[in-house]
Design a protein around this motif. Structure first.
Motif, PDB file in Angstrom:
ATOM      1  N   THR A  35      31.798  -6.727   5.302  1.00  0.00           N
ATOM      2  CA  THR A  35      31.458  -7.967   4.609  1.00  0.00           C
ATOM      3  C   THR A  35      30.550  -7.704   3.399  1.00  0.00           C
ATOM      4  OG1 THR A  35      29.471  -8.414   5.945  1.00  0.00           O
ATOM      5  CG2 THR A  35      31.591  -9.207   6.792  1.00  0.00           C
ATOM      6  N   LEU A  36      30.001  -6.509   3.298  1.00  0.00           N
ATOM      7  CA  LEU A  36      29.140  -6.190   2.158  1.00  0.00           C
ATOM      8  C   LEU A  36      29.960  -6.055   0.880  1.00  0.00           C
ATOM      9  CD1 LEU A  36      26.710  -3.502   3.651  1.00  0.00           C
ATOM     10  CD2 LEU A  36      26.235  -5.920   3.200  1.00  0.00           C
ATOM     11  N   PRO A  37      29.366  -6.369  -0.273  1.00  0.00           N
ATOM     12  CA  PRO A  37      30.078  -6.185  -1.545  1.00  0.00           C
ATOM     13  C   PRO A  37      30.529  -4.734  -1.700  1.00  0.00           C
ATOM     14  CG  PRO A  37      28.068  -7.455  -1.871  1.00  0.00           C
ATOM     15  CD  PRO A  37      28.017  -6.942  -0.463  1.00  0.00           C
ATOM     16  N   TYR A  38      31.705  -4.553  -2.269  1.00  0.00           N
ATOM     17  CA  TYR A  38      32.284  -3.219  -2.401  1.00  0.00           C
ATOM     18  C   TYR A  38      33.021  -3.125  -3.729  1.00  0.00           C
ATOM     19  CZ  TYR A  38      35.000   0.978  -1.088  1.00  0.00           C
ATOM     20  OH  TYR A  38      35.559   2.229  -1.047  1.00  0.00           O
ATOM     21  N   LEU A  39      32.698  -2.123  -4.516  1.00  0.00           N
ATOM     22  CA  LEU A  39      33.312  -1.932  -5.841  1.00  0.00           C
ATOM     23  C   LEU A  39      33.267  -3.230  -6.644  1.00  0.00           C
ATOM     24  CD1 LEU A  39      36.414   0.229  -4.831  1.00  0.00           C
ATOM     25  CD2 LEU A  39      34.190   1.020  -5.659  1.00  0.00           C
ATOM     26  N   ASP A  40      32.106  -3.880  -6.630  1.00  0.00           N
ATOM     27  CA  ASP A  40      31.973  -5.220  -7.194  1.00  0.00           C
ATOM     28  C   ASP A  40      31.326  -5.243  -8.580  1.00  0.00           C
ATOM     29  OD1 ASP A  40      29.607  -4.321  -6.015  1.00  0.00           O
ATOM     30  OD2 ASP A  40      28.854  -6.357  -5.716  1.00  0.00           O
ATOM     31  N   ILE A  41      31.082  -4.098  -9.198  1.00  0.00           N
ATOM     32  CA  ILE A  41      30.497  -4.076 -10.537  1.00  0.00           C
ATOM     33  C   ILE A  41      31.575  -4.400 -11.563  1.00  0.00           C
ATOM     34  CG2 ILE A  41      29.483  -2.583 -12.307  1.00  0.00           C
ATOM     35  CD1 ILE A  41      27.972  -1.137 -10.112  1.00  0.00           C
ATOM     36  N   LYS A  42      31.286  -5.327 -12.466  1.00  0.00           N
ATOM     37  CA  LYS A  42      32.238  -5.748 -13.489  1.00  0.00           C
ATOM     38  C   LYS A  42      31.546  -5.772 -14.852  1.00  0.00           C
ATOM     39  CE  LYS A  42      35.254  -6.576 -10.225  1.00  0.00           C
ATOM     40  NZ  LYS A  42      36.361  -5.620  -9.983  1.00  0.00           N
ATOM     41  N   ASN A  43      32.243  -5.302 -15.868  1.00  0.00           N
ATOM     42  CA  ASN A  43      31.767  -5.351 -17.258  1.00  0.00           C
ATOM     43  C   ASN A  43      30.387  -4.712 -17.440  1.00  0.00           C
ATOM     44  OD1 ASN A  43      33.954  -6.507 -18.667  1.00  0.00           O
ATOM     45  ND2 ASN A  43      33.436  -8.513 -17.830  1.00  0.00           N
ATOM     46  N   ALA A  44      30.146  -3.600 -16.745  1.00  0.00           N
ATOM     47  CA  ALA A  44      28.911  -2.847 -16.986  1.00  0.00           C
ATOM     48  C   ALA A  44      28.927  -2.317 -18.418  1.00  0.00           C
ATOM     49  CB  ALA A  44      28.805  -1.700 -15.997  1.00  0.00           C
ATOM     50  N   ASN A  45      27.751  -2.138 -18.975  1.00  0.00           N
ATOM     51  CA  ASN A  45      27.626  -1.724 -20.374  1.00  0.00           C
ATOM     52  C   ASN A  45      27.732  -0.201 -20.505  1.00  0.00           C
ATOM     53  OD1 ASN A  45      27.027  -1.338 -23.041  1.00  0.00           O
ATOM     54  ND2 ASN A  45      24.978  -2.235 -22.958  1.00  0.00           N
ATOM     55  N   PRO A  46      28.811   0.319 -21.099  1.00  0.00           N
ATOM     56  CA  PRO A  46      28.959   1.779 -21.213  1.00  0.00           C
ATOM     57  C   PRO A  46      27.935   2.429 -22.136  1.00  0.00           C
ATOM     58  CG  PRO A  46      31.065   0.651 -21.491  1.00  0.00           C
ATOM     59  CD  PRO A  46      29.997  -0.394 -21.569  1.00  0.00           C
ATOM     60  N   LEU A  47      27.213   1.616 -22.935  1.00  0.00           N
ATOM     61  CA  LEU A  47      26.202   2.172 -23.823  1.00  0.00           C
ATOM     62  C   LEU A  47      24.809   2.168 -23.206  1.00  0.00           C
ATOM     63  CD1 LEU A  47      27.260   0.834 -27.336  1.00  0.00           C
ATOM     64  CD2 LEU A  47      27.714   3.041 -26.293  1.00  0.00           C
ATOM     65  N   GLU A  48      24.735   1.825 -21.900  1.00  0.00           N
ATOM     66  CA  GLU A  48      23.445   1.890 -21.216  1.00  0.00           C
ATOM     67  C   GLU A  48      23.094   3.352 -20.945  1.00  0.00           C
ATOM     68  OE1 GLU A  48      24.054  -0.235 -17.587  1.00  0.00           O
ATOM     69  OE2 GLU A  48      25.648   1.093 -16.922  1.00  0.00           O
ATOM     70  N   SER A  49      21.903   3.574 -20.452  1.00  0.00           N
ATOM     71  CA  SER A  49      21.468   4.940 -20.151  1.00  0.00           C
ATOM     72  C   SER A  49      22.419   5.611 -19.172  1.00  0.00           C
ATOM     73  CB  SER A  49      20.057   4.922 -19.555  1.00  0.00           C
ATOM     74  OG  SER A  49      19.708   6.201 -19.082  1.00  0.00           O
ATOM     75  N   VAL A  50      22.714   6.875 -19.437  1.00  0.00           N
ATOM     76  CA  VAL A  50      23.596   7.625 -18.540  1.00  0.00           C
ATOM     77  C   VAL A  50      22.799   8.481 -17.557  1.00  0.00           C
ATOM     78  CG1 VAL A  50      25.542   7.680 -20.135  1.00  0.00           C
ATOM     79  CG2 VAL A  50      23.799   9.484 -20.258  1.00  0.00           C
ATOM     80  N   ASP A  51      21.500   8.225 -17.442  1.00  0.00           N
ATOM     81  CA  ASP A  51      20.663   9.028 -16.546  1.00  0.00           C
ATOM     82  C   ASP A  51      21.188   9.012 -15.113  1.00  0.00           C
ATOM     83  OD1 ASP A  51      19.076   9.664 -18.666  1.00  0.00           O
ATOM     84  OD2 ASP A  51      17.448   8.284 -18.157  1.00  0.00           O
ATOM     85  N   MET A  52      21.750   7.871 -14.703  1.00  0.00           N
ATOM     86  CA  MET A  52      22.252   7.758 -13.335  1.00  0.00           C
ATOM     87  C   MET A  52      23.397   8.727 -13.078  1.00  0.00           C
ATOM     88  SD  MET A  52      24.485   4.256 -13.597  1.00  0.00           S
ATOM     89  CE  MET A  52      25.786   4.115 -14.833  1.00  0.00           C
ATOM     90  N   CYS A  53      24.033   9.197 -14.148  1.00  0.00           N
ATOM     91  CA  CYS A  53      25.194  10.078 -14.011  1.00  0.00           C
ATOM     92  C   CYS A  53      24.845  11.541 -14.193  1.00  0.00           C
ATOM     93  CB  CYS A  53      26.260   9.699 -15.037  1.00  0.00           C
ATOM     94  SG  CYS A  53      26.764   7.979 -14.969  1.00  0.00           S
TER      95      CYS A  53
END
Length: 316
Positions: free
Chosen positions: A165-183
């Motif tokens: 029941t938890l959200p899954y693959l629910d990210i939409k229209n994320a900003n590709p020009l945001e920081s890539v530190d998470m990657c």
């Protein structure tokens, strides 16, 4: 070079029918299907055998007590009886890749996304293959959203994979020009890191591809261009500065994680034939596995590998 679509002989897209054997090759009529039979026969037979095997396993699983396809969705791998079925499901997209057309990519993507619906924890490794298919299908925004979910929520130690029941693959229209530190963390999959970089290479500006042209890439329109964060960006110069900064950051992160990758991308040689079954971080084997997951997307994006060569030479 972009993959063909439509009739496997003439490319016609209207009024075409699917090959009844593989269900991924298209033909405008019997004449062209017959003309292509010798070329298509081997791939068609392999795909058909794999599909029949999957359908047989699915039939047996649906006959199993407990209505697994209703009550087990999201947690298939925890149910031992599902594993033969999931195994043949995993084989089908790989076999479909023998048919080199857009319709094959679409079918592969559909199967792999269904795999994730059935098994959220992704014990079959579908999440490593899906981003490359999305990029090759020009679904760059969808790809970035997918990658970001796995880099954020997908790494949350407190996420309950068993709770469907938890959200899954629910990210939409994320900003590709945001920081890539998470990657850029060593715990991020190398292929995911590279696929974020591939997304950044695609059409990041207006729908006519201005930013891609500024990088020297002759690319088709991308779904990223519709992202409000991009479409409403009024300063093209700021956009290209951000884009180059993101690319350079990821380029260096990939080099640090595996120094073998960029030289092999520019000159792959026999690495594309390698099929290692194990690897360690930073190893040649990790590079080979990642190269095979990402190379076709690089190859189909005109000028992208040339930009990497520029980066290797310090000219980006």
């Amino acid at each position: 070079m972009s993959l063909p679509s439509g009739c496997g002989v003439c490319g016609k897209k209207d009024g075409v029918l699917r090959c009844s054997g593989c269900r991924v090759m298209m033909y405008c009529g019997v004449e062209h299907q017959t003309a292509d039979r010798q070329e298509h026969k081997s791939a068609c037979s392999a795909i058909r055998r794999c599909r029949v095997a999957m359908e047989k396993e699915e039939h047996a699983l649906r006959a199993h007590p407990g209505d697994i396809f209703t009550h087990g969705v999201g947690n298939f791998w925890k149910i031992l009886e599902t594993r033969p079925y999931m195994g043949v499901r995993a084989a089908l997209p790989r076999t479909m890749s023998l048919a080199r057309n857009v319709e094959s990519l679409q079918a592969q993507l559909g199967i792999l996304m269904e795999d994730l619906r059935l098994c959220r924890g992704d014990n079959m490794g579908s999440r490593d293959v899906i981003p490359g298919l999305m990029i090759r299908l020009q679904q760059d925004q969808e790809c970035y959203d997918f990658l970001k979910w796995w880099a954020t929520t997908g790494r949350d130690d407190n996420y309950d994979w068993g709770n469907s029941t938890l959200p899954y693959l629910d990210i939409k229209n994320a900003n590709p020009l945001e920081s890539v530190d998470m990657c850029c963390d060593r715990m991020i999959d190398l292929s995911h890191m590279i696929k974020v970089l591939q997304v950044l290479f695609k059409n990041m500006g207006s729908p006519d591809g201005s930013t891609a042209r500024m990088l020297g890439l002759g690319l088709k329109p991308s779904t990223v261009a519709k992202n409000p964060n991009i479409a409403n960006c009024g300063d093209g110069r700021l956009e290209i500065v951000k884009l180059k900064a993101q690319i350079c950051t990821l380029y260096e992160a990939v080099h640090k994680l595996n120094p073998h990758f960029w030289p092999a991308l520019v000159n792959p040689g026999e690495h594309l034939e390698a099929k290692p079954v194990m690897f360690s971080i930073g190893s040649v084997e990790q590079m080979q596995l990642t190269l095979n997951l990402t190379y076709e997307a690089w190859h189909e994006a005109p000028g992208a590998i040339a930009v990497i060569q520029m980066a290797i030479e310090g000219n980006l």
